[in-house]
Design a protein around this motif. Structure first.
Motif, PDB file in Angstrom:
ATOM      1  N   UNK A 250       0.782  -1.287  -0.072  1.00  0.00           N
ATOM      2  CA  UNK A 250       0.106   0.030  -0.074  1.00  0.00           C
ATOM      3  C   UNK A 250       0.975   1.243  -0.096  1.00  0.00           C
ATOM      4  N   UNK A 251       0.562   2.383  -0.895  1.00  0.00           N
ATOM      5  CA  UNK A 251       1.241   3.598  -1.056  1.00  0.00           C
ATOM      6  C   UNK A 251       0.045   4.566  -0.377  1.00  0.00           C
ATOM      7  N   UNK A 252       0.366   5.545   0.502  1.00  0.00           N
ATOM      8  CA  UNK A 252      -0.225   6.689   0.316  1.00  0.00           C
ATOM      9  C   UNK A 252       0.453   7.914   0.415  1.00  0.00           C
ATOM     10  N   UNK A 253      -0.078   8.742  -0.727  1.00  0.00           N
ATOM     11  CA  UNK A 253       0.523   9.850  -0.907  1.00  0.00           C
ATOM     12  C   UNK A 253      -0.062  11.142  -0.459  1.00  0.00           C
ATOM     13  N   UNK A 254       0.456  11.977   0.308  1.00  0.00           N
ATOM     14  CA  UNK A 254      -0.572  13.312   0.670  1.00  0.00           C
ATOM     15  C   UNK A 254       0.053  14.211   0.339  1.00  0.00           C
ATOM     16  N   UNK A 255       1.302  14.143  -0.525  1.00  0.00           N
ATOM     17  CA  UNK A 255       1.897  15.470  -0.872  1.00  0.00           C
ATOM     18  C   UNK A 255       0.986  16.470  -1.500  1.00  0.00           C
ATOM     19  N   UNK A 256       1.190  17.712  -1.363  1.00  0.00           N
ATOM     20  CA  UNK A 256       0.411  18.802  -1.981  1.00  0.00           C
ATOM     21  C   UNK A 256       0.382  18.564  -3.568  1.00  0.00           C
ATOM     22  N   UNK A 257      -0.511  19.057  -4.243  1.00  0.00           N
ATOM     23  CA  UNK A 257      -0.590  18.993  -5.720  1.00  0.00           C
ATOM     24  C   UNK A 257       0.373  19.969  -6.212  1.00  0.00           C
ATOM     25  N   UNK A 258       1.010  19.431  -7.393  1.00  0.00           N
ATOM     26  CA  UNK A 258       1.813  20.371  -8.048  1.00  0.00           C
ATOM     27  C   UNK A 258       1.154  21.147  -8.997  1.00  0.00           C
ATOM     28  N   UNK A 259       1.147  22.559  -9.031  1.00  0.00           N
ATOM     29  CA  UNK A 259       0.373  23.469  -9.893  1.00  0.00           C
ATOM     30  C   UNK A 259       1.310  23.804 -11.017  1.00  0.00           C
ATOM     31  N   UNK A 260       2.444  23.632 -11.043  1.00  0.00           N
ATOM     32  CA  UNK A 260       3.415  24.208 -12.060  1.00  0.00           C
ATOM     33  C   UNK A 260       4.036  25.606 -11.895  1.00  0.00           C
ATOM     34  N   UNK A 261       4.635  25.969 -12.816  1.00  0.00           N
ATOM     35  CA  UNK A 261       5.295  27.468 -12.936  1.00  0.00           C
ATOM     36  C   UNK A 261       4.776  27.816 -14.231  1.00  0.00           C
ATOM     37  N   UNK A 262       4.391  29.285 -14.006  1.00  0.00           N
ATOM     38  CA  UNK A 262       3.937  30.053 -15.225  1.00  0.00           C
ATOM     39  C   UNK A 262       5.080  30.526 -15.874  1.00  0.00           C
ATOM     40  N   UNK A 263       4.913  30.161 -17.344  1.00  0.00           N
ATOM     41  CA  UNK A 263       6.343  30.255 -18.180  1.00  0.00           C
ATOM     42  C   UNK A 263       6.079  31.796 -18.718  1.00  0.00           C
ATOM     43  N   UNK A 282      -1.181  29.875  -7.295  1.00  0.00           N
ATOM     44  CA  UNK A 282      -2.450  28.978  -7.374  1.00  0.00           C
ATOM     45  C   UNK A 282      -3.625  29.377  -6.311  1.00  0.00           C
ATOM     46  N   UNK A 283      -4.604  29.305  -6.793  1.00  0.00           N
ATOM     47  CA  UNK A 283      -5.736  29.578  -6.107  1.00  0.00           C
ATOM     48  C   UNK A 283      -6.776  28.581  -5.960  1.00  0.00           C
ATOM     49  N   UNK A 284      -6.510  27.442  -6.519  1.00  0.00           N
ATOM     50  CA  UNK A 284      -7.706  26.279  -6.574  1.00  0.00           C
ATOM     51  C   UNK A 284      -7.528  25.529  -5.207  1.00  0.00           C
ATOM     52  N   UNK A 285      -6.344  25.428  -4.578  1.00  0.00           N
ATOM     53  CA  UNK A 285      -6.157  24.781  -3.227  1.00  0.00           C
ATOM     54  C   UNK A 285      -5.066  23.864  -3.250  1.00  0.00           C
ATOM     55  N   UNK A 286      -5.108  23.286  -2.009  1.00  0.00           N
ATOM     56  CA  UNK A 286      -3.524  22.476  -1.936  1.00  0.00           C
ATOM     57  C   UNK A 286      -3.686  21.152  -1.435  1.00  0.00           C
ATOM     58  N   UNK A 287      -5.213  20.760  -1.637  1.00  0.00           N
ATOM     59  CA  UNK A 287      -5.347  19.212  -1.009  1.00  0.00           C
ATOM     60  C   UNK A 287      -5.192  18.323  -2.309  1.00  0.00           C
ATOM     61  N   UNK A 288      -4.480  17.058  -1.767  1.00  0.00           N
ATOM     62  CA  UNK A 288      -4.115  16.121  -2.687  1.00  0.00           C
ATOM     63  C   UNK A 288      -4.029  14.798  -2.190  1.00  0.00           C
ATOM     64  N   UNK A 289      -4.724  13.787  -2.468  1.00  0.00           N
ATOM     65  CA  UNK A 289      -4.482  12.367  -1.966  1.00  0.00           C
ATOM     66  C   UNK A 289      -4.560  11.386  -3.006  1.00  0.00           C
ATOM     67  N   UNK A 290      -3.544  10.306  -2.935  1.00  0.00           N
ATOM     68  CA  UNK A 290      -3.193   9.321  -3.963  1.00  0.00           C
ATOM     69  C   UNK A 290      -3.055   8.329  -3.058  1.00  0.00           C
ATOM     70  N   UNK A 291      -4.001   7.139  -3.218  1.00  0.00           N
ATOM     71  CA  UNK A 291      -3.842   5.694  -2.416  1.00  0.00           C
ATOM     72  C   UNK A 291      -3.742   4.728  -3.433  1.00  0.00           C
TER      73      UNK A 291
END
Length: 731
Positions: A250-263, A282-291
């Motif tokens: 099992x892998x649980x990844x709760x790292x924040x989402x990566x929104x990238x960099x405006x070029x 970014x303004x959409x939020x910082x919640x991210x979860x991958x299981x």
């Protein structure tokens, strides 16, 4: 002179020189590490690497430790003509290309082009597939189509992650690491025998790291890491001729989402380009979860001295909740909240046989898979949100066989074949909703669609016969040459983003793609050199490409069988023992690729146009290379290994359409590892420096220019300079 002829002549000259030298050697020189020492399971059975007529890079546990490899993306540096990267906007979604063939679209229902296997269990989805390296015996990278033995979705090749078997003695290994950006890694691996024929074991690993950058708008970490992974297993031999292995991970990844960099800058001050490529606004939020989790049961029964039966039963599932801010501003100009979910059940039966001059494997494979998801395209400047949802159910059957015939003591013929039947049912819904907030699909305000763009369910069958033939000859006991033909097949399907208003044919789905590959290879040992070399020529037919373009009222997305391409190249990798205490590991890859046909749907004329003169193969640098020197000496009574290395990656395009803002220029990464092990092999201390020159390089991007999207062109970057120190103790 025709470039194909030039390549053939160069390859022929190289083979002639190496083969002549090889046949002049009666035996390898003392101290040579011959390929007989390397065992792989590329043909679904344990064999010496030199006997396998396939291009295989095998990186063992010791080498992974010496180079400080943290996850399987490290394969990109040490493997010729390979792209193994973290996907755009994610911390644990895998993007793989081998020899220019792969897939970077991780949407549910869209198949990868490089197969991933964990202990012979197929991992169908890329989410959660950036496997951290712990409790691993070796990783194999099989380059070129693997259609006969591995089947669907291995048109580029396959990556095999092989974990350690359990020891018959009690064992416990503890490892801790601290590094740049407050990196804290903790790992424990152990096993214990409960009886002479029964063992249990497990591993748990925690990976924590602050972000390389910051979300300027929210203050949250950006490019951070928060992963907890674990594996437990049991091995039992109730009789001498039966072995059973049960495993769960099992892998649980709760790292924040990566929104990238405006070029490029947007129209407002909030859309300014951030000074650090790892920062976002970014303004959409910082919640991210991958299981991601799975269980497997492997049963092996020795029927007699010649036949072995093997059963591999496995179940896997994954869930992802994420958000990506494409515009990198607090405003909802182009925000994408999404979720993915998948599950799969696989069953494989193998019959392995070994007679005096005939060896091989035959079997049956079954997969029952389900993938679903939904995402919103929030368009603040248009005042709407496009809600997209769907699912695809896949049932796949395959029968396969791979046989090696020893025609003489030195001449061998390999024959492989596979017949695959896929049945897919796809459901796609896409609609515009008034208001630039989440749609009802993702829990937003309940409201009726403003315009239904797509709404259908369809079922299609896909069948394919994929052969393989290889002729190999042992020039000496330590040198083998081979020629082969193989075909790979990636299943067709349905475009989960398809817009039936812009592209009405989307309801009919898209067809499979195939790769026909011709290869010549030479591998073995020469004095202090062990190596593997290959030259290949591929024909890529009915190529599946995802295209997303701005359109009036939104974004038009379509997956098409765009046409065909050809590519050829050469690869050379191995190890040179310069001194008894100094060795060099190296890998060089050359790849030349061209589209012969690229059909793109013209939204204005509603016709397909061949634009092959405007496109290139994505993630296909012409040159890749690696050189690592390892010095091993006696220091303070223990073994000290010092490994400086440099990896090179030539210019490459992020997409089929070249973009000077996003495309990555050639770059090199310089690393240094210092590892000391005490005389009892109990304590290991390591210091690992990565990207020591602090190179900034893109590994992905999104391209949505225009006023509607506030010129949203964003890039994703590989890790900056880091230094990590580790301590490992064995009990």
């Amino acid at each position: 002179m025709n470039r194909y002829v030039k390549t053939a002549l160069l390859a022929g000259a190289a083979w002639s020189a190496l083969s002549t030298f090889a046949m002049a050697q009666d035996a390898p020189q003392e101290g040579v590490s011959a390929l007989d020492d390397v065992v792989v399971s590329a043909r679904r059975r344990d064999e010496m690497l030199k006997d396998v007529p396939i291009s295989v890079s095998a990186i063992g546990e010791e080498r992974l430790e010496q180079t400080g490899a943290s996850d399987i993306t490290a394969l990109q540096q040490q493997t010729p003509n390979a792209t193994v990267q973290v996907a755009r906007g994610s911390n644990s979604t895998l993007i793989s290309f081998i020899r220019g063939v792969g897939q970077q679209d991780p949407l549910w229902g869209f198949e990868p082009g490089v197969g991933l296997y964990v202990d012979d269990v197929y991992v169908a989805r890329p989410q959660g597939a950036v496997l951290d390296i712990y409790d691993v015996q070796r990783i194999e990278v099989l380059r070129g189509p693997q259609g006969s033995l591995y089947g669907r979705n291995t048109v580029g090749g396959a990556i095999k992650y092989v974990t350690n078997t359990l020891s018959s003695d009690p064992e416990l290994t503890l490892r801790g690491a601290y590094g740049s950006y407050n990196q804290i890694d903790l790992m424990a691996v152990g096993s214990i025998p409960l009886a002479d024929n029964f063992r249990i074991g497990g591993a748990v690993a925690s990976y924590q790291r602050d972000g390389y950058g910051t979300n300027i708008n929210t203050g949250a970490e950006h490019y951070n890491k928060d992963v907890l992974a674990g594996r437990i297993s049991a091995e039992w031999e109730p009789r001498d001729d039966i072995s059973i292995r049960l495993a769960y991970d099992r892998v649980q990844d709760d790292s924040n989402p990566r929104h990238g960099h405006r070029e490029l800058a947007g129209a407002t001050p909030a859309g300014a380009v951030q000074p650090s490529v790892y920062d976002t606004n970014a303004g959409v939020g910082d919640d991210n979860s991958v299981m991601n989790q799975g269980a497997s049961a492997t049963i092996q029964l020795d029927l007699n001295d010649n036949w072995t039966f093997k059963s591999i039963t496995a179940w896997r599932e994954g869930d992802t909740d994420t958000v990506i801010d494409f515009d990198n501003t607090p405003a909802p100009t182009l925000d994408i909240p999404a979720y993915y979910a998948d599950d799969q059940l696989t069953q494989e039966f193998q019959f392995l046989f070994d007679y005096d001059r005939v060896q091989g494997v035959a079997g049956i494979f079954y997969l029952d898979g389900h993938a679903e998801g939904a995402f919103d395209t929030v368009l603040g400047n248009a005042g709407i949100v496009i809600g997209t949802a769907g699912q695809v159910n896949t049932e796949s059957w395959a029968g396969f066989a791979d046989v090696n015939l020893d025609l003489t003591d030195r001449l061998h013929l390999g024959l492989g074949m596979r017949y695959t039947l896929d049945t897919k049912q796809g459901t796609v819904f896409r609609a515009n909703y008034l208001g630039a907030t989440r749609s009802p699909i993702l829990g937003g305000t309940v409201r009726a669609p403003l315009l239904v763009r797509t709404n259908y369910t369809n079922t299609k069958d896909f069948t394919q016969f994929t052969p393989r033939i290889a002729l190999s000859y042992d020039l000496t006991d330590d040198m083998t040459t081979y020629v082969s033909f193989s075909q790979g097949f990636k299943s067709g399907g349905f475009d989960m983003r398809g817009d039936a208003i812009f592209t009405p044919n989307t309801v009919n789905g898209y067809d499979p793609e195939t790769v026909d590959s011709w290869e010549i290879g030479l591998k073995g040992a020469l004095d202090r050199l062990t190596f593997a070399a290959s030259a290949f020529y591929n024909e890529y037919q009915d190529q599946q490409v995802t295209t997303q373009v701005p359109a009036v009222g939104g974004i038009a997305s379509f997956v098409d069988n765009v046409g065909s391409s050809t590519f050829y190249g050469v690869e050379f990798e191995g190890q040179l023992r310069i001194l008894d205490s100094l060795s060099a590991n190296f890998a060089v890859g050359y790849l030349n690729s061209d589209f012969e046909q690229f059909l793109r749907y013209n939204l204005g004329t509603a016709m397909y146009e061949d634009i092959s003169d405007q496109v290139v193969l994505q993630n296909a640098p012409e040159w890749t290379g690696y050189l690592g020197l390892t010095w091993i000496g006696d220091v303070a009574g223990g073994d000290l290994a010092v490994t400086p290395s440099v990896s090179y990656r030539g210019d490459y395009s992020q997409f089929e359409f070249p973009n000077p803002v996003l495309d990555q220029q050639a770059y090199a990464l310089v690393d240094l590892s210092i590892v000391w092990t005490d005389p009892t092999d109990r304590f290991t201390v390591g210091v690992y420096g990565k990207n020591l020159t602090d190179e900034e390089y893109r590994v992905g991007g999104y391209n949505f220019p225009g006023a509607l999207f506030d010129n949203s062109i964003i890039g994703y970057y590989g890790p900056p300079q880091t230094v990590t120190a580790s301590l490992q103790v064995k009990f």
